[in-house]
Design a protein around this motif. Structure first.
Motif, short mmCIF file in Angstrom:
data_model
loop_
_atom_site.label_atom_id
_atom_site.label_comp_id
_atom_site.label_asym_id
_atom_site.label_seq_id
_atom_site.Cartn_x
_atom_site.Cartn_y
_atom_site.Cartn_z
N ASP A 73 0.61 -1.35 -0.36
CA ASP A 73 -0.29 -0.01 -0.07
C ASP A 73 0.92 0.98 -0.16
N PRO A 74 0.43 1.98 -0.92
CA PRO A 74 1.80 2.95 -1.27
C PRO A 74 1.34 4.50 0.07
N ALA A 75 -0.19 4.04 0.35
CA ALA A 75 -0.47 5.39 1.44
C ALA A 75 0.58 6.22 2.19
N ARG A 76 0.19 7.28 2.38
CA ARG A 76 1.43 7.64 3.42
C ARG A 76 0.27 8.10 4.61
N HIS A 77 0.99 8.30 5.53
CA HIS A 77 0.11 8.62 6.84
C HIS A 77 0.93 10.20 7.54
N ALA A 78 1.62 10.60 6.89
CA ALA A 78 2.17 11.22 7.69
C ALA A 78 2.96 12.17 5.94
N ASP A 79 2.89 14.08 6.76
CA ASP A 79 3.23 14.97 5.60
C ASP A 79 4.77 14.36 5.95
N ALA A 80 5.40 14.45 4.51
CA ALA A 80 7.08 14.79 4.94
C ALA A 80 8.02 15.88 4.18
N VAL A 81 8.69 16.23 4.59
CA VAL A 81 10.49 17.47 4.17
C VAL A 81 11.27 16.59 3.84
N MET A 82 11.80 16.30 3.11
CA MET A 82 13.25 15.22 3.03
C MET A 82 14.24 16.31 2.58
N GLU A 83 15.70 16.29 3.34
CA GLU A 83 16.61 17.26 2.71
C GLU A 83 17.28 16.30 2.00
N ASN A 84 18.23 16.41 1.34
CA ASN A 84 19.39 15.49 0.93
C ASN A 84 20.55 16.03 1.96
N ILE A 85 21.52 15.95 2.25
CA ILE A 85 22.59 16.00 3.25
C ILE A 85 24.30 16.00 1.98
N ILE A 86 24.53 16.79 1.85
CA ILE A 86 25.41 16.94 0.49
C ILE A 86 26.50 17.54 1.14
N GLY A 87 27.93 16.47 0.19
CA GLY A 87 29.03 17.19 0.65
C GLY A 87 29.68 17.21 2.04
N GLU A 88 30.40 18.55 2.61
CA GLU A 88 30.19 19.10 3.40
C GLU A 88 29.03 19.09 4.66
N GLU A 89 28.21 18.66 4.29
CA GLU A 89 27.05 18.90 5.28
C GLU A 89 27.39 18.10 6.30
N ALA A 90 27.97 17.03 5.61
CA ALA A 90 27.66 15.61 6.40
C ALA A 90 29.19 15.92 7.89
N ALA A 91 29.28 16.73 7.64
CA ALA A 91 30.92 16.80 8.94
C ALA A 91 29.68 16.95 10.03
N ASP A 92 29.04 18.11 9.94
CA ASP A 92 27.44 18.38 11.31
C ASP A 92 26.98 17.08 11.23
N TRP A 93 27.23 15.98 11.44
CA TRP A 93 26.09 14.60 11.82
C TRP A 93 25.30 15.29 12.36
N ALA A 94 26.28 15.75 13.87
CA ALA A 94 25.98 15.84 14.87
C ALA A 94 24.62 16.77 15.01
N LYS A 95 24.77 17.76 14.70
CA LYS A 95 23.54 18.82 14.48
C LYS A 95 22.37 17.80 13.76
N TYR A 96 22.52 17.29 12.96
CA TYR A 96 21.67 16.35 12.37
C TYR A 96 20.96 15.80 13.15
N ALA A 97 21.36 14.85 14.24
CA ALA A 97 21.33 13.86 15.13
C ALA A 97 20.15 14.29 15.45
N ARG A 98 19.88 15.86 16.26
CA ARG A 98 19.56 16.25 17.69
C ARG A 98 18.33 16.76 16.96
N ARG A 99 18.10 16.95 15.77
CA ARG A 99 16.62 16.64 15.26
C ARG A 99 15.92 16.08 15.81
N PRO A 100 14.50 16.65 15.70
CA PRO A 100 13.62 15.70 15.53
C PRO A 100 12.99 14.93 14.52
N GLY A 101 13.17 13.45 13.59
CA GLY A 101 13.30 13.44 12.60
C GLY A 101 13.94 12.52 12.23
N ALA A 102 14.37 11.54 11.16
CA ALA A 102 14.33 10.85 10.94
C ALA A 102 16.11 10.97 9.92
#
Ligand code: AMP
Length: 365
Positions: free
Chosen positions: A309-338
């Motif tokens: 079933d492809p039904a969606r049960h939530a709204d979503a915003v997906m953002e890519n983590i590109i290049g140097e942004e990955a060095a900030d992984w701890a910042k993303y890890a603190r954010r609510p989300g996946a």
């Protein structure tokens, strides 16, 4: 192509899905296969492939090495791929040993921008104006005919803006062909769209069809930055986008997940930009926002299982983590989300290193 193997029966749990390509898409496919009790075996030329970290077995080899590819295929019940530039000789050789899904037809068509756009137009679907150009003279003449700003794209092997040049004059268009070392190309009219969207859909071996809700997409430096669902598409545009995907999937006799990239015009109409015969970056939000993700849906389809079933049960915003942004992984890890990090060996500018999906309660559409 003669003697292509077909899937006689669904691959049962414990069976093996072969995946050509070991990037993040292959990695997330292998993870989805594991959830269904299926094994995965990944073939890639890069010994540090992200997918190798999460699959049951892997082969390091060149995609052109037909012996290595054949040995790999013999250990699989079905083979699929995470990228569209699998050499056609490889796909055809594989298909004589094991079912390859989606099939060689979809691969061949989507490897060539001219063939792909011609096919889309033949279905009565809208595209940008386009013309095949092989020489600087062709390109200059096609530009004069177009009479407006355009984009030259190589017919084959372009991605994330590589092999593309915006052109504003006939001289520009001719120079682009020279810069691409005279590779066969197309000139497309530059589209003044309102925004971009995509539809990620699946077709099962039994002809069943399931599309995820189409996200609105934004790009930076030719790379997907963000997918938002629901975006600005209306309910009618959502339905139209899914209908476009169904036409394409049915006509190709496609089995698996594919994406159709769309330009949403100011008058509300939808233009087809490109077909990707694989799971797609703009569908990553389905991992958290749907009961069955695009990755599981693809595994289900190629394994001959019923689509989920492809039904969606939530709204979503997906953002890519590109290049140097990955060095900030701890910042993303603190954010609510996946947070998803792909396990890539090194950070490089413009490289997709991971993505982050934020969910919010379903608002409808
Ligand atoms: P493509 O590789 O064809 O998917 O193009 C990558 C991105 O370049 C698209 O998602 C658009 O943002 C932009 N683009 C490609 N073709 C055109 C066009 N004909 N007119 C305007 N923008 C384009």
């Amino acid at each position: 192509m003669s003697g292509a193997k077909t899937l006689a029966a669904p691959v049962p749990p414990g069976g093996t899905i072969g995946i050509l390509g070991g990037g993040q898409l292959g990695r997330m496919l292998a993870q989805a296969a594991a959830r269904l009790g299926l094994k995965s075996r990944v073939f890639c030329d890069n010994p540090a492939s992200p997918a190798f970290q999460v699959c049951d077995a892997h082969t390091v080899g060149k995609f052109e090495d037909l012996h290595a590819v054949a040995a790999f295929a013999k250990a699989c019940d079905v083979v699929t791929f995470e990228f569209e530039n699998v050499p056609s000789a490889t796909a055809e050789h594989l298909a004589e040993i094991v079912p390859v899904l989606p099939g060689a037809k979809a691969l061949r068509l989507t490897q060539d921008r001219l063939d792909e756009k011609t096919f889309v137009r033949s279905l009565g679907l809208k595209t940008s104006p386009f013309e095949g150009v092989n020489t600087p003279e062709d390109a200059a003449a096609a530009f004069e005919k177009l009479g407006t700003m355009g984009v030259i794209k190589t017919r084959r092997l372009g991605y994330d803006g590589k092999g593309q040049a915006k052109v504003t004059s006939a001289a520009n268009a001719a120079a682009a062909i020279r810069a691409f070392h005279h590779a066969p190309s197309i000139l497309e009219g530059f589209v003044d769209f309102a925004f971009e969207a995509s539809v990620v859909a699946a077709r099962g071996a039994d002809g069943s069809f399931a599309a995820f809700d189409p996200p609105e997409n934004s790009h930076e430096n030719h790379i997907l930055r963000r997918s938002i669902v629901p975006g600005r598409l209306t309910a009618a545009q959502n339905a139209a986008a899914k209908h476009i995907a169904k036409r394409i999937g049915d006509t190709l006799g496609y089995v698996g997940v594919f994406a159709v990239e769309l330009f949403v015009m100011k008058d509300g109409s939808l233009l087809v930009n490109e077909i990707a015969p694989r799971v797609h970056n703009s569908g990553h939000w389905t991992i958290e926002a749907c009961a069955v993700s695009q990755f599981e849906q693809h595994i289900r389809a190629v394994a001959g299982w019923p689509l989920g079933d492809p039904a969606r049960h939530a709204d979503a915003v997906m953002e890519n983590i590109i290049g140097e942004e990955a060095a900030d992984w701890a910042k993303y890890a603190r954010r609510p989300g996946a947070l998803h990090l792909y396990g890539k060996a090194e950070i490089r500018a413009g490289r997709k290193m991971g993505h982050f999906t934020q969910l919010s309660p379903l608002t409808g559409r």
